[in-house]
Enzyme design. Structure first.
Site, PDB file in Angstrom:
ATOM      1  N   SER A  38       0.854  -1.186   0.000  1.00 12.85           N
ATOM      2  CA  SER A  38       0.000   0.000   0.000  1.00 12.85           C
ATOM      3  C   SER A  38       0.884   1.228   0.000  1.00 12.85           C
ATOM      4  O   SER A  38       2.028   1.185   0.475  1.00 12.85           O
ATOM      5  CB  SER A  38      -0.876   0.012   1.266  1.00 12.85           C
TER       6      SER A  38
ATOM      7  N   TYR B 103      -1.337   0.843  10.509  1.00 10.66           N
ATOM      8  CA  TYR B 103      -1.321   0.295   9.147  1.00 10.66           C
ATOM      9  C   TYR B 103      -0.040   0.710   8.433  1.00 10.66           C
ATOM     10  O   TYR B 103       0.556  -0.081   7.692  1.00 10.66           O
ATOM     11  CB  TYR B 103      -2.557   0.789   8.402  1.00 10.66           C
TER      12      TYR B 103
END
Length: 265
Positions: free
Chosen positions: A149, A162
């Site tokens: 990501s 995250y």
């Protein structure tokens, strides 16, 4: 993005290429498994939810297996199934299983959520890689593809857990590329930005209204199929071509925390 033309691909062998796709019960994993089957690959799609895998198998004809990437025993079953299905050789492992939990700042971190993200995004990817790398080596034409990501490359407020997990997965891919240098194994990292899928933001935020608000006013966020298109291109490119790191975002997104929004969309 379209896959390389037939003229650009290596001469076909008598058997199709083979892949394991993790996180295949929804979103990008599901779209990628379906796309690779359409490309002519033999695919073993894995995830925890058996009923969703059954629907995917019926739709695409892929093989499926319920696997929890955080469990040693479950991943051992996966390795045994690869041996059974593909004769102990495997061309690609596509790591999509992962996800985000919560948006609390680091000062208010929920450590259970942080641990859950690390277990799935990092240790799950390590566990599956360790179990299947021997089969990838035996293929003589291997790929380890990690769907990370932009969060692994760009910090943003509320993203620290995250950010840390995906940065860990990014470093795993980077280290593997060095460790496997000289072997016929590509290590590929695809890092998407904003992708609208049915579950990612819902799981992260726990509320459908909050999940929908993430995309309010954003023109054409990426779809799971957009990402599957990029993954397909990377895996089907001539094997001497390695896409070390590809960042893919919607046009409306300039950075993880910078997104153009318009009223009425």
């Amino acid at each position: 993005m379209t896959s390389p033309s037939a003229a650009d691909r290596p001469a076909p062998s008598s058997a199709p290429l083979t892949a394991v796709v993790t996180g295949a019960s929804s979103g990008i994993g599901r779209a990628t498994a379906a796309r690779l089957v359409a490309d002519g690959w033999r695919v073993l799609a894995i995830a925890r939810r058996e009923e969703r895998l059954a629907a995917l198998a019926e739709e695409t004809g892929c093989e499926v297996l319920a696997v929890d990437v955080t469990s040693d025993d479950s991943v051992a079953d996966l390795a045994a199934r690869v041996e059974e299905l593909f004769g102990g050789t495997l061309n690609a492992v596509v790591h999509v299983a992962g996800g985000a939990l919560g948006v609390e700042p680091a000062a208010e971190a929920d450590l259970e959520k942080w641990q859950g993200m690390y277990e799935t995004n990092v240790l799950g990817a390590v566990r599956v890689t360790r179990a299947l790398l021997p089969a990838v080596r035996r293929s003589g034409r291997g790929d380890l593809l990690f769907l990370t990501s932009v969060a692994g490359h760009e910090a943003y407020p509320g993203g620290s857990g995250y950010n840390a997990a995906k940065a860990g997965e990014h470093m795993l891919a980077s280290a593997l590329r060095l460790e496997l240098n000289g072997e016929p194994i590509r290590v590929i990292e695809i890092a998407p930005g904003m992708v609208r899928t049915e579950e990612f933001s819902l799981v992260r935020l726990g509320d459908q209204g909050k999940a929908d608000a993430v995309y309010d006013g954003v023109e054409n966020p990426l779809t799971a199929e957009d990402c599957a298109d990029v993954l397909s291109y990377a895996l089907n490119a001539p094997h001497h071509v390695n896409l070390d790191l590809v960042t893919v975002r919607p046009l409306a997104q300039a950075a993880a925390h910078r997104v153009a929004r318009h009223q009425g969309l």
